[in-house]
Design an enzyme around this catalytic site. Structure first.
Site, PDB file in Angstrom:
ATOM      1  N   THR A  14      43.295  42.328  45.968  1.00  0.00           N
ATOM      2  CA  THR A  14      44.125  41.738  44.911  1.00  0.00           C
ATOM      3  C   THR A  14      45.453  42.478  44.739  1.00  0.00           C
ATOM      4  OG1 THR A  14      43.140  43.081  43.154  1.00  0.00           O
ATOM      5  CG2 THR A  14      42.057  40.988  43.675  1.00  0.00           C
ATOM      6  N   ASP A  15      46.353  41.806  44.027  1.00  0.00           N
ATOM      7  CA  ASP A  15      47.643  42.416  43.685  1.00  0.00           C
ATOM      8  C   ASP A  15      47.574  42.943  42.246  1.00  0.00           C
ATOM      9  OD1 ASP A  15      47.879  40.181  42.031  1.00  0.00           O
ATOM     10  OD2 ASP A  15      49.342  39.185  43.306  1.00  0.00           O
ATOM     11  N   LEU A  16      48.695  43.351  41.708  1.00  0.00           N
ATOM     12  CA  LEU A  16      48.718  43.910  40.356  1.00  0.00           C
ATOM     13  C   LEU A  16      48.279  42.916  39.285  1.00  0.00           C
ATOM     14  CD1 LEU A  16      51.980  46.043  40.459  1.00  0.00           C
ATOM     15  CD2 LEU A  16      49.625  46.866  40.365  1.00  0.00           C
ATOM     16  N   ILE A  19      44.974  38.906  41.253  1.00  0.00           N
ATOM     17  CA  ILE A  19      44.679  37.744  42.089  1.00  0.00           C
ATOM     18  C   ILE A  19      44.776  38.149  43.559  1.00  0.00           C
ATOM     19  CG2 ILE A  19      45.401  36.093  40.334  1.00  0.00           C
ATOM     20  CD1 ILE A  19      47.983  35.674  41.893  1.00  0.00           C
TER      21      ILE A  19
END
Length: 129
Positions: A14-16, A19
């Site tokens: 995931t990203d920050l 997601i």
């Protein structure tokens, strides 16, 4: 007939925002293709050693439809669209509880050890159909 590969989204995927980072869908569908070929009884290491053939991605058409999130259980479905002399086209999709999150059409080509396009053996073409 489609092949189904299950996976869980880990924090590293995931990203920050929590997601799935867009490029990781390509990793997910790659893993699914590897397992699909294995379940067909095709040993890619043996194919390379005995026939001198490897598969390479030539083209990917991708649609990002909805986000997957940390800890989601996902399914990757893989279906053969067409098999040619040296080319294989697959449709792949990533789903969560039946919801389609990502869809791709992937074109693979067979290559020789020298990096040239190579014809797939007839038996292998039959397996991939």
């Amino acid at each position: 007939m489609s092949h189904v590969f299950s996976l869980r989204v880990y924090y590293e995927d995931t990203d920050l925002a929590g997601i799935v980072y867009y490029a990781n869908y390509l990793k997910f569908i790659e893993r699914a293709r590897t397992e699909w070929v294995r379940e067909l009884g095709i040993d890619q290491a043996r194919l390379k050693a005995q026939e001198g053939i490897v598969f390479a991605v030539r083209r990917v058409e991708a649609d990002y439809l909805a986000p997957a999130r940390f800890d989601d259980r996902l399914e990757v479905r893989t279906e053969t669209e067409s098999v040619g002399g040296a080319r294989l086209v697959l449709r792949q999709e990533v789903l969560r509880d039946g919801e389609r999150l990502f869809a791709a059409v992937v074109t693979l080509v067979a290559l020789s050890a020298a990096g040239q396009v190579a014809r797939l053996p007839a038996g292998l073409r039959r397996q991939l159909r």
